[in-house]
Design an enzyme around this catalytic site. Structure first.
Site, PDB file in Angstrom:
ATOM      1  CB  THR A 156      -0.792   0.128   1.496  1.00 43.63           C
ATOM      2  OG1 THR A 156      -1.747  -1.299   1.210  1.00 43.63           O
ATOM      3  CG2 THR A 156      -1.892   1.365   1.254  1.00 43.63           C
ATOM      4  CG  HIS A 278      -5.715   4.308   3.078  1.00 48.04           C
ATOM      5  ND1 HIS A 278      -4.577   3.895   2.771  1.00 48.04           N
ATOM      6  CD2 HIS A 278      -5.650   3.788   4.156  1.00 48.04           C
ATOM      7  CE1 HIS A 278      -3.659   3.117   3.563  1.00 48.04           C
ATOM      8  NE2 HIS A 278      -4.487   3.033   4.573  1.00 48.04           N
ATOM      9  CG  ASP A 309     -10.326  -1.662  -0.417  1.00 51.83           C
ATOM     10  OD1 ASP A 309     -11.466  -1.321  -0.088  1.00 51.83           O
ATOM     11  OD2 ASP A 309      -9.359  -2.235   0.093  1.00 51.83           O
ATOM     12  N   GLY A 311     -16.112   1.922  -0.314  1.00 48.46           N
ATOM     13  CA  GLY A 311     -17.325   1.943  -0.512  1.00 48.46           C
ATOM     14  C   GLY A 311     -18.549   0.989  -0.688  1.00 48.46           C
ATOM     15  NE  ARG A 333     -14.379   3.604   7.436  1.00 52.03           N
ATOM     16  CZ  ARG A 333     -13.893   4.389   6.370  1.00 52.03           C
ATOM     17  NH1 ARG A 333     -14.049   3.872   5.151  1.00 52.03           N
ATOM     18  NH2 ARG A 333     -12.916   5.147   6.713  1.00 52.03           N
TER      19      ARG A 333
END
Length: 402
Positions: A156, A278, A309, A311, A333
């Protein structure tokens, strides 16, 4: 449906908010500066509609795929998240849930559980690291991960150390000593279920990151590792190519939003890229990944695997991403809310919700497989896409007139 289970990710988040101490919950919500990108990641999906059929639909919908050489029961992977104290079992519970639902887990180098322990729960684990230290430090870290059994590497690079949130940042201690325990006590006492779960383990969360040191060494604290990261020399594209060569296997570069960066990544030898900002925690004002996806998929989708990645909250979001060129998505999340709400079972619950939503969308669209999805399945407003680092911003917008 049992009282412990939930029917949407939104309900999982509501339960997580009720169960977690406020500072822990706020750390998961996170975001940066005004929260523009944090909110945009979700709002952008709402701008996309569907074009469903009503008859002649498929009795069978195939969701299986493969990413980074790993077969998946559905196009959803667990994204690496460097979080602490959500649940006593932490990433081990997440790994077990992923294994039970036929997918892989990305384990952050900032995670609370050691790689070896997570691998025992799910042998199909991808190890993730930011660029912390120099080449020798990175090589030692990734070689250790490969020796332990990690099946792929995620690097990352999208982090600019943004400081401050307009709504305020939660207090996160370096370690839990007596002073911090007293300070945190009122929060913890207001969340007895969370407190009891950790009390049953007989130990206080130590807020360390065991995967940032060699096996056998004493782990450093989360913020100790973060400070080391801040002092590290910024990586170059030559560094990326060097590390991909050193790893010699499945290699994902995470955090790309620009076409030119995607092309450089492919030239550097990565096998997969994650279109990501991110989770809205980095440079505020960065477009939602779903807006950047079409141009990137158009430019390099024939050369590397493209993941999205950011939403994803339901199966229909996954279908939208696949229709615009992603091979699979990663969730962050969403599974953390499930973990907070009900541990391993909560993560499995989230994955089941997402899978059900994919199946429902495929049914309505008349598709028998995720491989059949195209932009024609969507209603895409003019100007939806953001073709960053591209010669013409309209080239990859399927809704733009030609």
């Amino acid at each position: 449906m049992s009282t412990a289970s939930f029917e949407t990710v939104a309900e999982a988040q509501r339960r997580a908010k009720k169960r977690l101490p406020k500072s822990v919950y706020d750390a998961l919500v996170a975001g940066s500066e005004t929260g523009l990108t944090l909110n945009e990641n979700l709002a952008a999906f709402d701008e996309l509609g569907f074009a469903p059929h009503i008859a002649g639909l498929s009795e069978r919908r195939e969701m299986a795929t493969s990413v980074m050489g790993q077969p998946l029961s559905m196009p959803v992977l667990i994204s690496p998240t460097g979080v602490q104290v959500v649940h006593p079992d932490g990433e081990v519970a997440v790994a077990r849930a992923a294994a039970a639902r036929g997918t892989v887990i990305g384990l952050s180098s900032f995670a609370s559980k050691p790689l070896a322990e997570v691998l025992r729960a799910n042998p199909r684990t991808l190890f993730q690291s930011c660029w912390v230290g120099g080449r020798s430090d990175m090589l030692q870290r990734v070689q250790g991960a490969k020796a332990a059994g990690a099946v792929g590497l995620i690097i990352t690079l999208d982090w600019s150390f943004s400081q401050g949130r307009d709504w305020g940042s939660p207090h996160l201690p370096e370690k839990v000593d007596l002073r911090e325990a007293i300070r945190f006590a009122p929060e913890a006492l207001r969340r007895p279920g969370w407190l009891l779960a950790f009390a049953k383990t007989g130990r206080i969360p130590d807020l360390t990151v065991p995967n940032m040191v060699a096996p056998g060494q004493n782990p450093i604290t989360f913020f100790g590792a973060y400070r080391q990261w801040m002092r590290s020399t910024l990586p170059t594209w030559d560094d990326v190519a060097w590390l991909a060569d050193q790893w010699g296997g499945q290699f994902m570069l995470k955090g790309i939003t620009r076409v030119d960066d995607a092309k450089r990544a492919a030239e550097a030898g990565v096998t997969a890229i994650s279109v990501s900002n991110h989770g809205g925690n980095n440079l505020d004002g960065t477009p939602a990944p779903i807006r950047a996806l079409p141009a990137i998929a158009d430019a390099v989708g024939d050369h590397v695997e493209i993941l999205l990645d950011g939403g994803i909250r339901r199966g229909s979001d996954v279908v939208k991403a696949l229709a615009l060129g992603a091979r699979a998505v990663m969730i962050g999340r969403a599974y953390l809310w499930g973990l907070a709400a009900n541990g391993q079972a909560g993560v499995e619950n989230v994955l089941d919700i997402v899978r059900g939503g994919i199946d429902s969308a495929l049914l309505a669209l008349g598709r028998s497989s995720i491989d059949e999805l195209t932009p024609e399945d969507l209603l895409i407003p003019d100007g939806f896409s953001r073709a960053l680092g591209c010669e013409t911003s309209k080239r990859a917008d399927p809704a733009s007139p030609t």
